[in-house]
Motif scaffolding. Structure first.
Motif, PDB file in Angstrom:
ATOM      1  N   LYS A 155       0.826  -1.211   0.000  1.00 59.90           N
ATOM      2  CA  LYS A 155       0.000   0.000   0.000  1.00 59.90           C
ATOM      3  C   LYS A 155       0.857   1.256   0.000  1.00 59.90           C
ATOM      4  N   GLY A 156       1.982   1.222   0.711  1.00 65.87           N
ATOM      5  CA  GLY A 156       2.827   2.407   0.806  1.00 65.87           C
ATOM      6  C   GLY A 156       3.415   2.826  -0.526  1.00 65.87           C
ATOM      7  N   ILE A 157       3.708   1.864  -1.397  1.00 64.76           N
ATOM      8  CA  ILE A 157       4.237   2.205  -2.728  1.00 64.76           C
ATOM      9  C   ILE A 157       3.200   2.986  -3.513  1.00 64.76           C
ATOM     10  N   ASP A 158       1.969   2.527  -3.471  1.00 66.43           N
ATOM     11  CA  ASP A 158       0.887   3.241  -4.175  1.00 66.43           C
ATOM     12  C   ASP A 158       0.693   4.640  -3.606  1.00 66.43           C
ATOM     13  N   LEU A 159       0.784   4.775  -2.281  1.00 65.48           N
ATOM     14  CA  LEU A 159       0.629   6.094  -1.666  1.00 65.48           C
ATOM     15  C   LEU A 159       1.742   7.037  -2.104  1.00 65.48           C
ATOM     16  N   LEU A 160       2.973   6.532  -2.171  1.00 64.75           N
ATOM     17  CA  LEU A 160       4.097   7.370  -2.597  1.00 64.75           C
ATOM     18  C   LEU A 160       3.922   7.830  -4.035  1.00 64.75           C
ATOM     19  N   LEU A 161       3.589   6.909  -4.918  1.00 65.20           N
ATOM     20  CA  LEU A 161       3.469   7.263  -6.333  1.00 65.20           C
ATOM     21  C   LEU A 161       2.296   8.205  -6.577  1.00 65.20           C
ATOM     22  N   ALA A 322       1.544  17.276   5.280  1.00 63.74           N
ATOM     23  CA  ALA A 322       0.829  16.647   6.401  1.00 63.74           C
ATOM     24  C   ALA A 322       0.422  15.226   6.038  1.00 63.74           C
ATOM     25  N   GLU A 323      -0.056  15.042   4.816  1.00 61.94           N
ATOM     26  CA  GLU A 323      -0.431  13.696   4.378  1.00 61.94           C
ATOM     27  C   GLU A 323       0.806  12.809   4.241  1.00 61.94           C
ATOM     28  N   TYR A 324       1.889  13.375   3.682  1.00 60.38           N
ATOM     29  CA  TYR A 324       3.101  12.582   3.502  1.00 60.38           C
ATOM     30  C   TYR A 324       3.637  12.091   4.842  1.00 60.38           C
ATOM     31  N   GLU A 325       3.695  12.987   5.822  1.00 59.49           N
ATOM     32  CA  GLU A 325       4.212  12.589   7.134  1.00 59.49           C
ATOM     33  C   GLU A 325       3.345  11.515   7.774  1.00 59.49           C
ATOM     34  N   GLN A 326       2.055  11.592   7.529  1.00 60.51           N
ATOM     35  CA  GLN A 326       1.143  10.606   8.105  1.00 60.51           C
ATOM     36  C   GLN A 326       1.341   9.222   7.501  1.00 60.51           C
ATOM     37  N   VAL A 327       1.622   9.169   6.195  1.00 59.20           N
ATOM     38  CA  VAL A 327       1.735   7.865   5.523  1.00 59.20           C
ATOM     39  C   VAL A 327       3.176   7.384   5.424  1.00 59.20           C
ATOM     40  N   LEU A 328       4.148   8.189   5.883  1.00 57.56           N
ATOM     41  CA  LEU A 328       5.553   7.792   5.763  1.00 57.56           C
ATOM     42  C   LEU A 328       5.851   6.446   6.421  1.00 57.56           C
ATOM     43  N   PRO A 329       5.305   6.124   7.613  1.00 54.49           N
ATOM     44  CA  PRO A 329       5.569   4.788   8.177  1.00 54.49           C
ATOM     45  C   PRO A 329       5.109   3.647   7.273  1.00 54.49           C
ATOM     46  N   ILE A 330       3.996   3.859   6.562  1.00 56.90           N
ATOM     47  CA  ILE A 330       3.500   2.829   5.641  1.00 56.90           C
ATOM     48  C   ILE A 330       4.399   2.750   4.414  1.00 56.90           C
ATOM     49  N   ILE A 331       4.824   3.916   3.900  1.00 59.24           N
ATOM     50  CA  ILE A 331       5.725   3.935   2.739  1.00 59.24           C
ATOM     51  C   ILE A 331       7.018   3.205   3.065  1.00 59.24           C
TER      52      ILE A 331
END
Length: 491
Positions: A155-161, A322-331
């Motif tokens: 999931k984190g790869i999709d969030l990053l892209l 703000a969104e990036y910092e929130q999802v960084l652990p998943i990425i």
């Protein structure tokens, strides 16, 4: 107790230090101190205003009720400790990424508790490393990473892209290959060069890639004015990110080549006559810019162009980060999962590319995911060869000369004869003036051709050097074309 029966302060400090710290030296003779059970090591001679071993020793003595000691006693104690440590075992220190036992790799999360990620052949775990396996060296550039999330299912790869503006899937796969390569301590990776039109989010995209490895406190830097400052920045961190490059001077180009594939600098130690300081470096680089002008051939082989496009919908910086910092652990968790899969995959090693280790990583990434990163990497290198040729009139003239040769034909001439022939070909019947930088002697021409050799070889023009008796020559060859079925196999 009589004055002469008191234990000297330096001995009290030395005994305390021996009980609470482990001292060792690196191969260059620098002595480090490591608190028992903690993986972070500090050089005992550090004069930093925060986090030096001198300070942690003073704080420990005070908090344990032993006392407060003056600078002379501390200096004498540290002098003795350093002398004793020079007879201890040699162990390297690492910034951010380190090799471990049994083929494992460690990633320093930059946390005060020492928790790190151990990437092993079957997965990854969050642990505090054994100090005898990994010694972390931290600087002001070592940011803190969040604890990565387990079982993300990609999931984190999709969030990053989704947060970046990469132009296509091929560019995305190359960015992922570079991130996986950054988690390997021994594999040199080419320097991504984020390009695109104004407003494409090159700096933002570079920050997102950088902060996956270096934490939210890391940022891009302007290109240093001199070699010494750039080397200092490279030595103090893992990924060095340079923003908004508009010109690549020859000295900077050569230095970047050294950073990507590894080199060493030696300079005189301060306040000494004969002592030297050695600095080895081979670190990942990250670059952004719209156009840097002429790219030298040796640097072109070490670049990884990543094209971005302008987004259709704009978002505020505050909302985006703000969104990036929130999802960084998943990425980060997804990147670690992908790294394990890539390292477990098997693929042939491409032997025709300068950065063969990275090409092999791309091949394994493709085997693990079905991406086309290796073919995309070849295409990017081909584009870079075009850029080199378009910016080099000598290369264009050599290709023009080779176009008149038959497949399989070889021409041998001395460097001076080649200079005469190529100069005449360039000036033509109009005798147009020679451009600035055109070779003026056979030796200069020979040196330029050596730089252009891989670029010309990519265009099926082979240049080599040899000797017949007392005469040296330069040979230019057009290799015969392989049969059609072999050409298809190469691609």
């Amino acid at each position: 107790m009589a004055e002469d029966e008191k234990t000297p302060a330096r001995e009290i400090i030395t005994d305390y230090a021996a009980a609470h710290f482990r001292y060792f030296r690196t191969a260059d003779g620098t002595v480090y101190a490591q608190k028992n059970g903690h993986p972070v090591a500090r050089p005992i001679r550090s004069q930093g205003t925060t986090g030096s071993h001198r300070q942690e020793l003073m704080v420990g003595l005070y908090r344990d009720g032993i006392g407060v000691f003056n600078g002379t006693a501390l200096k004498e104690a540290l002098d003795l400790i350093e002398a004793l440590a020079l007879t201890e075992e040699v162990q390297p220190v690492h910034i951010r990424v380190a090799p471990g036992f049994d083929g494992a790799t460690w990633l320093d999360l930059g946390r005060d508790d020492g928790k790190s990620v151990r990437i092993h052949p079957t997965g990854w775990d969050i642990l505090v490393p054994d100090p005898r396996e990994v010694c972390w060296r931290r600087t002001q550039l070592t940011g803190e990473l969040p604890l990565p999330v387990k079982d993300t299912d990609g999931k984190g790869i999709d969030l990053l892209l989704r947060l970046t503006n990469f132009a296509n899937a091929e560019t995305e796969s190359l960015a992922l290959a570079w991130l996986v390569g950054c988690l390997g301590p021994s594999v040199p990776v080419p320097a991504p060069f984020l390009t695109g039109p104004q407003g494409a989010g090159k700096s933002t995209g570079a920050r997102m890639l950088l902060r996956i490895i270096e934490g939210m406190s890391s940022d891009l830097r302007r290109s240093p004015k001199d070699e010494e400052n750039l080397i200092a920045a490279v030595a103090a961190g893992w990924v060095t990110a340079l923003d908004n490059l508009s010109h690549m001077a020859p000295d900077l180009s050569d230095l970047m080549c050294c950073i990507v594939t590894g080199a060493e600098t030696v300079k005189r130690a301060l306040f000494t006559d004969g002592d030297v300081v050695r600095s080895r470096y081979r670190k990942p680089l990250l670059l952004t810019g719209i156009d840097v002008g002429v790219i030298r051939p040796d640097l072109a082989e070490r670049l990884l162009p990543l094209h971005l496009e302008r987004p259709r919908v704009r978002r505020s910086e505050e909302e985006l980060w703000a969104e990036y910092e929130q999802v960084l652990p998943i990425i980060l968790g997804s990147l670690l999962d992908l790294t394990v899969k890539v390292r477990a995959a098997e693929a042939d090693i491409p032997t025709d590319l300068r950065m063969a280790d990275f090409a092999h990583l791309c091949a394994r990434l493709d085997a693990a995911t079905g991406f086309g990163s290796l073919s995309a990497y070849r295409a990017r290198l081909d584009d870079l060869n075009d850029d080199v040729i378009e910016g080099d009139l000598l290369a264009q003239t050599v290709l023009k000369h080779a176009a008149g040769m038959m497949p399989g034909e070889e021409t041998r001439m001395t460097s001076s004869e080649w200079l005469y022939a190529l100069t005449g070909l360039y000036t033509g019947e109009e005798y147009r003036p020679l451009p600035k930088g055109w070779p003026t002697t056979g030796k200069v021409l020979s040196d330029r051709l050596k730089r252009l050799q891989p670029t010309l070889a990519a265009r099926a023009v082979l240049v080599d050097w040899g000797r017949t008796g007392a005469a040296r020559y330069i040979a230019m060859t057009r290799p015969p074309q392989p049969p059609a079925h072999q050409q298809n196999a190469l691609h």
